[in-house]
Design a protein around this motif. Sequence first.
Motif, mmCIF file in Angstrom:
data_model
loop_
_atom_site.group_PDB
_atom_site.id
_atom_site.type_symbol
_atom_site.label_atom_id
_atom_site.label_comp_id
_atom_site.label_asym_id
_atom_site.label_seq_id
_atom_site.Cartn_x
_atom_site.Cartn_y
_atom_site.Cartn_z
ATOM 1 N N UNK A 37 -2.105 16.106 3.177
ATOM 2 C CA UNK A 37 -2.966 15.538 4.219
ATOM 3 C C UNK A 37 -2.802 14.041 4.412
ATOM 4 N N UNK A 38 -2.129 13.362 3.485
ATOM 5 C CA UNK A 38 -1.943 11.919 3.649
ATOM 6 C C UNK A 38 -1.007 11.657 4.834
ATOM 7 N N UNK A 39 -1.272 10.583 5.575
ATOM 8 C CA UNK A 39 -0.448 10.287 6.752
ATOM 9 C C UNK A 39 0.209 8.918 6.613
ATOM 10 N N UNK A 40 1.506 8.881 6.934
ATOM 11 C CA UNK A 40 2.328 7.679 6.765
ATOM 12 C C UNK A 40 3.110 7.411 8.045
ATOM 13 N N UNK A 41 3.588 6.167 8.237
ATOM 14 C CA UNK A 41 4.522 5.981 9.351
ATOM 15 C C UNK A 41 5.803 6.781 9.067
ATOM 16 N N UNK A 42 6.378 7.338 10.095
ATOM 17 C CA UNK A 42 7.590 8.159 9.938
ATOM 18 C C UNK A 42 8.694 7.371 9.233
ATOM 19 N N UNK A 70 0.812 -1.221 0.000
ATOM 20 C CA UNK A 70 0.000 0.000 0.000
ATOM 21 C C UNK A 70 0.844 1.270 0.000
ATOM 22 N N UNK A 71 0.252 2.320 -0.564
ATOM 23 C CA UNK A 71 0.914 3.624 -0.571
ATOM 24 C C UNK A 71 2.314 3.556 -1.148
ATOM 25 N N UNK A 72 2.497 2.736 -2.182
ATOM 26 C CA UNK A 72 3.810 2.607 -2.814
ATOM 27 C C UNK A 72 4.838 2.016 -1.853
ATOM 28 N N UNK A 73 4.364 1.138 -0.934
ATOM 29 C CA UNK A 73 5.272 0.505 0.026
ATOM 30 C C UNK A 73 5.444 1.337 1.291
ATOM 31 N N UNK A 74 4.719 2.472 1.362
ATOM 32 C CA UNK A 74 4.865 3.332 2.551
ATOM 33 C C UNK A 74 3.657 3.246 3.473
ATOM 34 N N UNK A 75 2.539 2.715 2.977
ATOM 35 C CA UNK A 75 1.285 2.568 3.723
ATOM 36 C C UNK A 75 0.710 3.912 4.202
ATOM 37 N N UNK A 76 -0.191 4.402 3.400
ATOM 38 C CA UNK A 76 -0.886 5.647 3.734
ATOM 39 C C UNK A 76 -2.003 5.287 4.730
ATOM 40 N N UNK A 77 -1.646 5.301 6.039
ATOM 41 C CA UNK A 77 -2.530 4.736 7.075
ATOM 42 C C UNK A 77 -3.822 5.491 7.318
ATOM 43 N N UNK A 130 -18.399 -0.278 1.324
ATOM 44 C CA UNK A 130 -17.775 0.993 1.702
ATOM 45 C C UNK A 130 -16.516 1.139 0.863
ATOM 46 N N UNK A 131 -16.313 2.279 0.277
ATOM 47 C CA UNK A 131 -15.020 2.543 -0.370
ATOM 48 C C UNK A 131 -14.799 4.043 -0.416
ATOM 49 N N UNK A 132 -13.537 4.402 -0.621
ATOM 50 C CA UNK A 132 -13.176 5.817 -0.521
ATOM 51 C C UNK A 132 -12.297 6.238 -1.685
ATOM 52 N N UNK A 133 -12.056 7.538 -1.751
ATOM 53 C CA UNK A 133 -11.083 8.062 -2.710
ATOM 54 C C UNK A 133 -9.689 7.763 -2.136
ATOM 55 N N UNK A 134 -8.630 8.038 -2.902
ATOM 56 C CA UNK A 134 -7.284 7.754 -2.383
ATOM 57 C C UNK A 134 -6.912 8.776 -1.301
ATOM 58 N N UNK A 135 -5.939 8.419 -0.476
ATOM 59 C CA UNK A 135 -5.485 9.378 0.534
ATOM 60 C C UNK A 135 -5.449 8.800 1.934
ATOM 61 N N UNK A 136 -5.673 7.484 2.087
ATOM 62 C CA UNK A 136 -5.637 6.875 3.422
ATOM 63 C C UNK A 136 -7.024 6.607 3.976
ATOM 64 N N UNK A 137 -8.068 6.953 3.207
ATOM 65 C CA UNK A 137 -9.442 6.821 3.701
ATOM 66 C C UNK A 137 -9.918 5.370 3.716
ATOM 67 N N UNK A 138 -9.412 4.561 2.787
ATOM 68 C CA UNK A 138 -9.833 3.148 2.777
ATOM 69 C C UNK A 138 -9.310 2.428 4.009
ATOM 70 N N UNK A 139 -8.055 2.665 4.354
ATOM 71 C CA UNK A 139 -7.538 2.042 5.576
ATOM 72 C C UNK A 139 -8.278 2.575 6.799
ATOM 73 N N UNK A 140 -8.582 3.871 6.807
ATOM 74 C CA UNK A 140 -9.292 4.425 7.968
ATOM 75 C C UNK A 140 -10.619 3.679 8.177
#
Length: 401
Positions: free
Chosen positions: A105-110, A48-55, A378-388
């Motif tokens: 606004x996308x959030x990733x692990x540091x 996910x997130x190109x290997x970075x995981x947009x949580x 349920x589904x979302x646009x990109x940006x971390x909303x699906x994982x949320x």
Amino acid sequence: MNPPKKIIVIGGGAAGFFSAINCKNFHPGYEVIILEKTQHLLSKVKVSGGGRCNVTHACFEIEELIKNYPRGAEFLRECFSHFMTTDTIKWFEKRGVKIKKEEDGRMFPVSNSSQTIIDCFLEEVKKRDIKIILGDGFIKLERKENYFILHSQKTSYKCDKVIVTTGSSPQVWETLKKAGHTIVNPVPSLFTFHIDDERIKGLPGISVNYGIVKTADKKIETRGPVLITHWGLSGPAILKLSAFGAEEFHKRNYHFTILVNWLGTDKKIILEHLRKLRDEQAKKIIDTISPFEIPLRFWKSLCVAAGVTDFKWASISNKQLENLAAQLCECEFQVTGKSTFKEEFVTCGGIALDEVNNETMESNTLPGVYFAGEVLNIDAVTGGFNFQAAWTTGFLAGKNV
Ligand SMILES: Cc1cc2nc3c(=O)[nH]c(=O)nc-3n(C[C@H](O)[C@H](O)[C@H](O)COP(=O)(O)OP(=O)(O)OC[C@H]3O[C@@H](n4cnc5c(N)ncnc54)[C@H](O)[C@@H]3O)c2cc1C
């Protein structure tokens, strides 16, 4: 003494792990098992997130957050009041995973690595003594008087309750349909558009930051960057349109018309500005400098489409100015197909939400069965909303099971 309650979580993905860990958190005495059909755990999280995981996404108001869910917004309003984006950040930080916000606004692990999320989950599972069974897929659920028999490819399991987190599995949806649930027809969401059009040919890489994209009937409108690609159009505004129009575009076999406003400004204002340019730059040639925030190559292409090349501004008729304003603000394109966006395919459709309690995630049709994640409609646009959505529904299922 009664034996501990036994919960089987079907599916070892994002929603499955979050449900199982939270279940053990709230009910330490329960026996919790994750049953995964493949030999791999959390495989989508990994890529996910190109290997970075947009949580998640830095959106902290429920009313704003739900706007990112073409399907499930109303259902999630209640869910988010129990577990929000802020709770996701706290949940991971409490377990040593620091989360950072990017400009959009996308959030990733540091760490910028999805492995950090996977390691966190695996550690939690180990610490909480959650059992994992790999390579055995769920087939059928049999209800007995006060327990279930879960039939799998290899064996069968007796359990008290079940959390289904199998993502977009047609086989599981079919099984649940036979058991009485309504399945909203699954169709792809989040894709880019194929467009074969002279105006954008040879211009891949050109983008505008503040575009507006609409369907021809103007019923769906999205805003944001629009990017010209080798095969058509992409970028956040296009992906959002694909998500909000997913069912409609599927019905039309991905042949439909869109209108692009390249400047994100009202056509009347642009026409006024063009008139002013005609007066002020009367002697200049129209296609030597782009008067807007679009590259000269693209400006020239739009001038050709409006039939005004090599002319001095002064010689341009009102009709031609209108053509130009139309190319800038209501640029019509015929879409003739779709492509997956960076392999980040999402399916809309799934378990009908009116058959699920949105405070507990329990099925109204099959009491004792709970749902979380993409198995739901349920589904979302990109940006971390699906994982949320996976974290929130997983949290509620784990807590309430
Ligand atoms: C390439 C890619 C990148 C993405 N990046 C992001 C991102 O950065 N941010 C974001 O918010 N979203 C992203 N998404 C979307 C996100 O990955 C999904 O919304 C999320 O993974 C859904 O989680 P889930 O647990 O519901 O389903 P899944 O992750 O699909 O997990 C379901 C699990 O159930 C298992 N399973 C299926 N059938 C059975 C069965 N019969 N028995 C037992 N097990 C079964 C599957 O093997 C799988 O392991 C991305 C998606 C893709 C494809």
